[in-house]
Write an enzyme that holds these catalytic residues in place. Structure first.
Site, mmCIF file in Angstrom:
data_model
loop_
_atom_site.group_PDB
_atom_site.id
_atom_site.type_symbol
_atom_site.label_atom_id
_atom_site.label_comp_id
_atom_site.label_asym_id
_atom_site.label_seq_id
_atom_site.Cartn_x
_atom_site.Cartn_y
_atom_site.Cartn_z
ATOM 1 N NE ARG A 124 -1.996 -52.021 -15.718
ATOM 2 C CZ ARG A 124 -2.906 -51.211 -16.437
ATOM 3 N NH1 ARG A 124 -3.993 -50.855 -15.812
ATOM 4 N NH2 ARG A 124 -2.635 -51.308 -17.669
ATOM 5 C CE LYS A 146 10.403 -66.252 -1.958
ATOM 6 N NZ LYS A 146 11.542 -67.200 -1.779
ATOM 7 C CD GLU A 188 9.646 -76.759 1.249
ATOM 8 O OE1 GLU A 188 10.560 -76.036 1.886
ATOM 9 O OE2 GLU A 188 9.664 -76.592 0.013
ATOM 10 C CE LYS A 230 7.212 -68.712 3.720
ATOM 11 N NZ LYS A 230 7.231 -69.477 2.488
ATOM 12 C CD GLU A 240 14.481 -65.158 -1.405
ATOM 13 O OE1 GLU A 240 13.357 -65.844 -1.149
ATOM 14 O OE2 GLU A 240 15.020 -65.259 -2.197
ATOM 15 N NE ARG A 246 9.930 -65.334 1.503
ATOM 16 C CZ ARG A 246 8.683 -65.138 1.010
ATOM 17 N NH1 ARG A 246 8.253 -63.629 1.110
ATOM 18 N NH2 ARG A 246 8.032 -65.806 0.643
ATOM 19 C CG ASN A 250 15.435 -69.325 -1.374
ATOM 20 O OD1 ASN A 250 14.348 -70.027 -1.698
ATOM 21 N ND2 ASN A 250 15.748 -68.277 -1.322
ATOM 22 C CG HIS A 253 14.166 -74.600 -2.052
ATOM 23 N ND1 HIS A 253 14.441 -74.992 -0.818
ATOM 24 C CD2 HIS A 253 13.022 -74.508 -2.398
ATOM 25 C CE1 HIS A 253 13.102 -75.493 -0.405
ATOM 26 N NE2 HIS A 253 12.451 -75.210 -1.245
ATOM 27 C CG HIS A 257 14.102 -74.765 -7.481
ATOM 28 N ND1 HIS A 257 13.723 -73.226 -7.088
ATOM 29 C CD2 HIS A 257 12.947 -75.230 -6.719
ATOM 30 C CE1 HIS A 257 12.943 -73.025 -6.331
ATOM 31 N NE2 HIS A 257 12.244 -74.293 -5.967
ATOM 32 C CG HIS A 270 8.857 -78.454 -4.146
ATOM 33 N ND1 HIS A 270 9.986 -77.796 -5.014
ATOM 34 C CD2 HIS A 270 8.993 -77.671 -3.176
ATOM 35 C CE1 HIS A 270 10.616 -76.884 -4.216
ATOM 36 N NE2 HIS A 270 9.780 -76.691 -3.209
#
Ligand code: GLY
Length: 367
Positions: A124, A146, A188, A230, A240, A246, A250, A253, A257, A270
């Site tokens: 956990r 993330k 990026e 960042k 986010e 935040r 994206n 993206h 994606h 990517h």
């Protein structure tokens, strides 16, 4: 001289130490000890990176009296799978890694996302340290917590926010990075600049030749500027929020994606998909957000200069739209796009007319 950034996240006690330190891999053991206090780690490493830098990482862990076992992961996005996550858990189980232990990720964005998610879920949650070895991971994915794996339905659909306690950014590791991966990472840098920082965008334009050629000093400067930016955004909006700052990260993206999923995570890196996504986002920003056409031209010119892809592969528009149905920014079943009315000033995501989106995708090369 190492430079340290200490990140805090409103609402919970977690902290992250991001250390920018050329040559720092040789001091990994001391860094892991200082940030986690762990006497045992599971090192999850990209197999290709492990062949280049794994021995140095292990030597340093040994020097700090940290017991370690290594799980080597095949390179590529397809390793961000449930099966590979289960192999990470098995490696932790075989090592009897306790809550006083830690996971160390050595590799690019794939390994960081995978190992970070393993750390979020093993017992956990155990602490983890990222050692990003690609430009893309150093400037983007290693900072911000993330973590995720991909599912058949889409990219990054199962994951967690789980902040690394430490991120060791050693820019000298970029020397062994293939040129194609370097260019993908630059996408990026361009993204965060075009989304959040017009001055960084202009700096990239001025240094485009050196960035494209992989000049180590200029790359190190780009990494530091992107990481600082960042870190600022992530501390303001760690989780986010739907309309938080935040979301700007994206930019590009939604298309990227969807494209990666339609291509089965093969063929495009990517960052290359992000470059194509930025071109689509800039077109939509001109048509729907008031971006001056000259700013779109500047973005396209910079991406061209950096040797990033110009046209989408001939995928079907409808396939892209179907893949976008799983985009994480959707609300009430509708995809929300990050656009920017000015370079460096991306706005919160918004829904667009599907005819407009179809037209922009076709204009970028989709069928
Ligand atoms: N890669 C975008 C983010 O970390 O928010």
């Amino acid at each position: 001289m190492p430079r340290d950034l200490r990140l805090r996240y409103p609402g919970h006690p977690q902290r992250s130490l991001v250390r920018l330190t050329p040559g720092g891999l040789a001091r990994l053991g001391a860094f892991v000890h200082a940030t986690t206090g762990a006497g045992q780690v599971v090192l999850i490493a990209d197999r290709r990176v492990d062949a280049l830098h794994g021995a140095a990482a292990r030597r340093s862990l040994r020097g700090a009296a940290i017991a370690h076992t290594t799980l080597r992961v095949p390179p590529g996005e397809r390793s961000k799978s449930a099966a590979m996550l289960a192999r990470c858990w098995d490696a932790c189980a075989a090592a009897a890694l306790g809550r006083d232990g830690a996971i160390v990720a050595l590799g690019g964005g794939v390994v960081g996302d995978l190992a970070g998610f393993a750390a979020a879920t093993w017992l956990r949650g155990v602490p983890w340290v990222g050692v990003p070895t690609t430009l893309l991971a150093q400037v983007d994915s290693a900072v911000g917590g993330k973590t995720a794996i991909d599912l058949a339905a889409g990219k990054n659909l199962a994951g967690a926010f789980h902040q690394p306690v430490g991120v060791l950014v050693d820019s000298t590791l970029l020397a062994t990075l293939p040129a194609r991966h370097r260019r993908a990472g630059l996408a990026e840098v361009v993204k965060i600049a075009f989304a959040c920082d017009a001055a960084l965008f202009a700096w990239c334009e001025r240094h485009a030749d050196a960035l494209a050629a992989g000049d180590p000093a200029v790359l190190a400067r780009a990494v530091e500027r992107a990481v600082r930016l960042k870190a600022r955004v992530v501390q303001a909006d760690e989780r986010e929020r739907p309309d938080g700052p935040r979301t700007a990260l994206n930019l590009g993206h939604t298309t990227a994606h969807a494209l990666e999923r339609v291509l089965g995570y093969r063929g495009l890196l990517h960052g290359e998909a992000v470059a194509l996504g930025l071109r689509v986002a800039a077109d939509l920003s001109v048509r729907a957000a008031g971006l001056a056409p000259e700013q779109r031209i500047r973005l396209e010119a910079l991406l061209d200069h950096l040797g990033l892809p110009v046209r989408l592969p001939p995928v079907r528009v409808e396939a892209l739209l179907a893949a976008m149905a799983h985009d994480k920014k959707r609300a009430s079943g509708r995809v929300r796009w990050v656009l920017t009315p000015h370079g460096g000033a991306a706005t919160v995501p918004r829904v667009l007319e599907s005819a407009l989106v179809r037209s922009a995708l076709r204009g970028a090369g989709a069928r």
